[in-house]
Design a protein around this motif. Structure first.
Motif, PDB file in Angstrom:
ATOM      1  N   LYS A  94       3.801  -1.712   4.836  1.00 40.24           N
ATOM      2  CA  LYS A  94       3.429  -1.151   3.536  1.00 40.24           C
ATOM      3  C   LYS A  94       2.098  -1.713   3.055  1.00 40.24           C
ATOM      4  O   LYS A  94       1.262  -0.978   2.513  1.00 40.24           O
ATOM      5  CB  LYS A  94       4.530  -1.443   2.517  1.00 40.24           C
ATOM      6  N   ALA A  98      -1.329   0.418   2.377  1.00 40.90           N
ATOM      7  CA  ALA A  98      -2.086   0.348   1.124  1.00 40.90           C
ATOM      8  C   ALA A  98      -3.553   0.017   1.393  1.00 40.90           C
ATOM      9  O   ALA A  98      -4.458   0.615   0.789  1.00 40.90           O
ATOM     10  CB  ALA A  98      -1.469  -0.692   0.200  1.00 40.90           C
ATOM     11  N   ARG A 101      -5.193   3.027   2.855  1.00 39.79           N
ATOM     12  CA  ARG A 101      -5.418   4.060   1.842  1.00 39.79           C
ATOM     13  C   ARG A 101      -6.671   3.744   1.024  1.00 39.79           C
ATOM     14  O   ARG A 101      -7.464   4.638   0.712  1.00 39.79           O
ATOM     15  CB  ARG A 101      -4.197   4.158   0.932  1.00 39.79           C
TER      16      ARG A 101
END
Length: 286
Positions: A94, A98, A101
């Motif tokens: 995760k 992030a 992104r």
């Protein structure tokens, strides 16, 4: 004479004696059972084999159940370890998603800026008389008038009457200048009139600002039909704007007048190109 306290170890001794006796009995029974099995296996092997298989049939399910229970409890520590390992890996993935992104968003912004800067450089290369490239620091979008401000003025060679272009098309013209700032009248202002022509047939018209972010394409003759999608560029008439600069595209069909949207949107521009007028301005009288 004081009596002697009762011996509290009698019960314990009896239990111990019973335990020893039971152990002897079990040991003797086991020895006898072993002797019987040994004699049976020696003198009657088929009967011993049948007895062995019957015993195995009874004990195998119990052994299987015990093995399953032992395997389950033996696998519990590994399952707990795997659970925490998967959770840690999930958190790491995760966090990586992030970060990726954020990098993707930054790359998109850089790509968008590079594309706009390349278009502006291409515009500068095509321009015959570029003066300077300046940043549009503000523009009026809510009032009835439509102006923008450049962070370049007379010190950079910017003078009133010079056209201002963006990568997509015409922005407007300079109306006031200071030492390091200039005021631009946008083509969407109600006081702006730009001579234009239709690209598909050269039909002349006037692009008049509406004051609401759009322009009206007005014909210079009567009974002229405009179709949605018609593209208009500057004609060079008037001596300010060089011919062939994109101005607006018609949104709604009309007769003698049609609503159109400019190609250049000042609110979305970072930089604009200032160039000299198409026809040189006469020097002021002394």
């Amino acid at each position: 004479m004081v009596g002697r306290a009762p011996d509290r170890r009698i019960g314990f001794s009896r239990r111990r004696q019973y335990g020893v006796f039971a152990g002897y009995v079990l040991a003797i029974a086991g020895a006898l059972t072993g002797a019987v099995l040994l004699v049976l296996s020696t003198f009657n092997p088929p009967a011993f084999s049948a007895l062995r298989m019957a015993t195995a049939s009874v004990t195998t399910p119990v052994s299987s159940g015990l093995n399953a229970v032992v395997g389950f409890f033996a696998g519990v520590p590994g399952s707990i370890t795997d659970h925490f390992a998967v959770r840690a890996e999930n958190r790491a993935l995760k966090a990586e998603i992030a970060r990726n992104r954020q990098l993707l968003s930054r790359a998109r912004v850089i790509h968008y800026d590079n594309r706009r800067f390349r278009a502006l450089l291409q515009l500068r290369d095509r321009s015959a008389e570029p003066v300077t490239t300046a940043r549009l620091v503000s523009s009026t979008g809510s009032s009835g008038r439509r102006f923008a401000q450049l962070n370049a003025g007379r010190l950079a060679g910017v003078l009133p009457g010079m056209p201002v272009l963006g990568p997509e098309g015409l922005v407007g013209r300079v109306v006031e200048t200071g030492p390091a700032v200039a005021r631009v009248l946008l083509i969407t202002d109600a006081e702006s009139l730009v001579p234009v022509r239709r690209t598909r047939d050269g039909l002349p018209a006037i692009a008049a600002g509406r004051g609401d972010g759009a322009v009206d394409i007005r014909s210079v003759t009567t009974n002229v039909r405009f179709g949605a999608g018609d593209v208009f560029v500057t004609t060079g008439t008037g001596g300010i704007y060089a011919p062939g600069t994109y101005v607006a595209r018609v949104e709604t069909a009309g007769v003698d007048s049609a609503l159109a949207r400019p190609f250049a949107h000042p609110d979305g521009l970072d930089y604009a190109l200032v160039e000299k007028p198409f026809t040189p301005m006469l020097p002021p009288r002394q």
